[in-house]
Scaffold this active site. Structure first.
Site, PDB file in Angstrom:
ATOM      1  N   ASN A   1       0.856  -1.189   0.000  1.00 44.34           N
ATOM      2  CA  ASN A   1       0.000   0.000   0.000  1.00 44.34           C
ATOM      3  C   ASN A   1       0.891   1.238   0.000  1.00 44.34           C
ATOM      4  O   ASN A   1       1.753   1.384   0.868  1.00 44.34           O
ATOM      5  CB  ASN A   1      -0.908   0.006   1.235  1.00 44.34           C
ATOM      6  CG  ASN A   1      -1.836   1.204   1.252  1.00 44.34           C
ATOM      7  OD1 ASN A   1      -1.402   2.343   1.392  1.00 44.34           O
ATOM      8  ND2 ASN A   1      -3.130   0.961   1.106  1.00 44.34           N
TER       9      ASN A   1
ATOM     10  N   SER B   1      -4.919  -0.159  -3.093  1.00 45.74           N
ATOM     11  CA  SER B   1      -5.341   1.182  -2.704  1.00 45.74           C
ATOM     12  C   SER B   1      -6.566   1.014  -1.819  1.00 45.74           C
ATOM     13  O   SER B   1      -7.506   0.292  -2.176  1.00 45.74           O
ATOM     14  CB  SER B   1      -5.651   2.035  -3.935  1.00 45.74           C
ATOM     15  OG  SER B   1      -5.700   3.397  -3.544  1.00 45.74           O
ATOM     16  N   GLU B   2      -6.556   1.671  -0.656  1.00 41.60           N
ATOM     17  CA  GLU B   2      -7.513   1.320   0.388  1.00 41.60           C
ATOM     18  C   GLU B   2      -8.956   1.691   0.058  1.00 41.60           C
ATOM     19  O   GLU B   2      -9.869   1.259   0.741  1.00 41.60           O
ATOM     20  CB  GLU B   2      -7.089   1.916   1.736  1.00 41.60           C
ATOM     21  CG  GLU B   2      -7.072   3.438   1.818  1.00 41.60           C
ATOM     22  CD  GLU B   2      -5.706   4.020   1.465  1.00 41.60           C
ATOM     23  OE1 GLU B   2      -4.933   3.358   0.730  1.00 41.60           O
ATOM     24  OE2 GLU B   2      -5.426   5.158   1.897  1.00 41.60           O
ATOM     25  N   ASN B   3      -9.170   2.469  -0.998  1.00 44.88           N
ATOM     26  CA  ASN B   3     -10.556   2.720  -1.391  1.00 44.88           C
ATOM     27  C   ASN B   3     -11.169   1.517  -2.101  1.00 44.88           C
ATOM     28  O   ASN B   3     -12.371   1.518  -2.368  1.00 44.88           O
ATOM     29  CB  ASN B   3     -10.669   3.981  -2.257  1.00 44.88           C
ATOM     30  CG  ASN B   3      -9.857   3.893  -3.520  1.00 44.88           C
ATOM     31  OD1 ASN B   3      -8.698   3.473  -3.506  1.00 44.88           O
ATOM     32  ND2 ASN B   3     -10.458   4.247  -4.627  1.00 44.88           N
TER      33      ASN B   3
ATOM     34  N   SER C   1     -11.407  -4.040   2.395  1.00 45.44           N
ATOM     35  CA  SER C   1     -10.115  -3.407   2.165  1.00 45.44           C
ATOM     36  C   SER C   1      -9.339  -3.260   3.469  1.00 45.44           C
ATOM     37  O   SER C   1      -8.146  -3.596   3.545  1.00 45.44           O
ATOM     38  CB  SER C   1     -10.323  -2.035   1.521  1.00 45.44           C
ATOM     39  OG  SER C   1      -9.088  -1.404   1.296  1.00 45.44           O
TER      40      SER C   1
END
Lengths: 218, 232
Positions: A23, A46-48, A88
């Protein structure tokens, strides 16, 4: 000479290992993706809600339903997957993501990090940073060694509100690579042409220097 | 099949009142319920508490409700990119509760899944942990966080059917499925609304049981916040 932002990113890319899920935060960390060593396969989270994030799209191919955590338009590579925000952060908290690279305003010699708030000045929110730093074992900070006023960002203690306590493992700056150890910042490498003395002068926290310190190989 | 279809956003938001708590899906401007936000703006209800990862930009998304001073409190993880938000927050007009993004997601999920509270490592030792119970699990400190409660959840999906089943597209999924589970009344707006049976059961992301009302949205703007491209 001190590294530029791309140099910092290039050095951090050397920390990648084959098979890593990674990340990357906003700013310098995003640049790390440009320097992944040949012969190594890593996948970016990507944390979205995407694994297998690819480069920016060609002009005309931007998709409002396909962005990264910095809200930039991106692409999805073959083998990519989309998921919701709880899954996520499940990946993140569950330590399925092997490495997190993020920026910081301050790092303390015990691994505390501050990067989300300047009281009375900047309050944008922590986004996913607190979850990321509290969850992974392998947190690397990418930042300049000093701030715009020339003051050290590597401190005995953070002065700004914390993002996490005792979480940073490694710091890569324009001047040096350091491990965070129980005794303080352990100097591992110098930027090309930068002396140990210069690094000492720019580091307010405890700096451990043992033996000859090699130059970074970029 | 229980038919969940309503005609439009106005029917979708029926029953909303001043001082209610809403969840609104989306990350940045991606996957936000544009039609529901417009309808809420039009009827002008006030004193709202909004749970949403972000607060839109000045002239779009939740920024529209901020302009009309309809929001009393925002619960979010990141609120940059919005000057009016900053102004209202610094002047004290707007209450703001900033919480870690993963905690925000899990508090939505927990609300929908019948989990009243949970422990997370995120925020331990920071101001987020102030006043919260701390417990050590596997040698690591965690803080107690509670499920949200929301009167309505407004979510946006790509495709949906009459039964309220939803399919999301790309990273526009984000908080939408979690908030859909959590709302006392969940209102889904979709780009494509099809008869039951047309979406394959294997491909449903959110089963219709979580959705009370569904409508086909119109005039989607789907604004891009950070248009980034590479050279050919």
């Amino acid at each position: 000479m001190a590294l530029d932002k791309n140099g910092i990113a290039q050095r951090i890319a050397q920390e990648m290992q084959d098979g890593y899920y990674v990340n990357l935060g906003i700013g310098i960390p995003t640049l790390v993706a440009n320097y992944i060593p040949q012969g190594i396969s890593v996948e970016f989270q990507s944390e979205n809600g995407i694994l297998g994030m690819g480069p920016f799209p060609f002009e005309g191919e931007e998709d409002p339903d396909l962005i990264n955590a910095g809200k930039q338009t991106i692409t999805a590579l073959p083998g990519a997957a989309f998921f919701d925000s709880a899954m996520s952060f499940g990946m993140i908290r569950g330590q399925h993501v092997h490495m997190t690279v993020l920026g910081a305003m301050e790092v303390a010699e015990n691994g505390d990090i501050a990067n989300w708030k300047i009281p009375g000045k900047m309050v944008k929110g922590m986004g996913g940073a607190m979850d990321l730093v509290a969850s992974a074992d392998n947190i690397i900070v990418a930042m300049m060694h000093t701030n715009r006023a020339g003051e050290s960002k590597l401190l005995p203690e953070c002065t700004l509100p914390l993002t996490g306590v005792g979480v940073v493992r490694k710091v890569v700056t324009d001047l040096a690579v350091m491990d965070v150890t129980p005794d303080g910042f352990k100097l591992l490498e110098r930027a090309p042409g930068v002396s140990v003395e210069e690094i000492k002068n720019a580091t307010a926290g405890r700096l451990i220097v043992e033996g000859d310190i090699p130059e970074m190989k970029l | 099949m229980i038919n969940k279809v309503v005609a439009n956003a106005e029917e979708g938001i029926a029953g909303v009142k001043d001082n209610m708590t809403f969840m609104l899906g989306g990350f940045g401007l991606s996957g936000i319920p544009e039609n529901a936000i417009s309808a809420l703006q039009k009827i002008g209800i006030k004193g709202l508490t909004c749970i949403s990862n972000n607060a839109g930009v000045d002239d779009f998304g939740l920024g529209l409700l901020l302009q009309g001073h309809q929001i009393k409190k925002m619960i979010s993880s990141y609120v940059g990119e919005n000057d009016e938000f900053e102004r209202q927050m610094l002047s004290g007009e707007l209450e703001v509760d900033l919480i870690p993004q993963g905690t925000l997601a899990e508090r939505c999920r927990a609300a929908g899944a019948g989990i009243p509270a949970f422990f997370t490592p995120a925020g331990y030792g920071t101001e987020v942990a102030e006043g919260k119970e701390v417990r050590i699990f596997n040698g690591k400190p965690h803080i107690l966080e509670h499920a949200f409660e929301a009167d309505y959840a407004f979510v946006k999906a790509w495709k949906g059917d009459e039964a309220g089943n939803l399919i999301f597209k790309g990273t526009a999924r984000n908080f939408n499925p979690l908030m859909a589970m959590a709302g006392k009344i969940t209102v889904a707006e979709v780009e494509e609304l099809v008869p039951a049976g047309e979406l394959h059961p294997n491909e449903i992301h959110t089963p219709g049981i979580f959705v009370q009302r569904i409508f086909k949205g119109t005039n989607y703007e789907k604004r891009i916040e950070q248009r980034t491209v590479r050279q050919r």
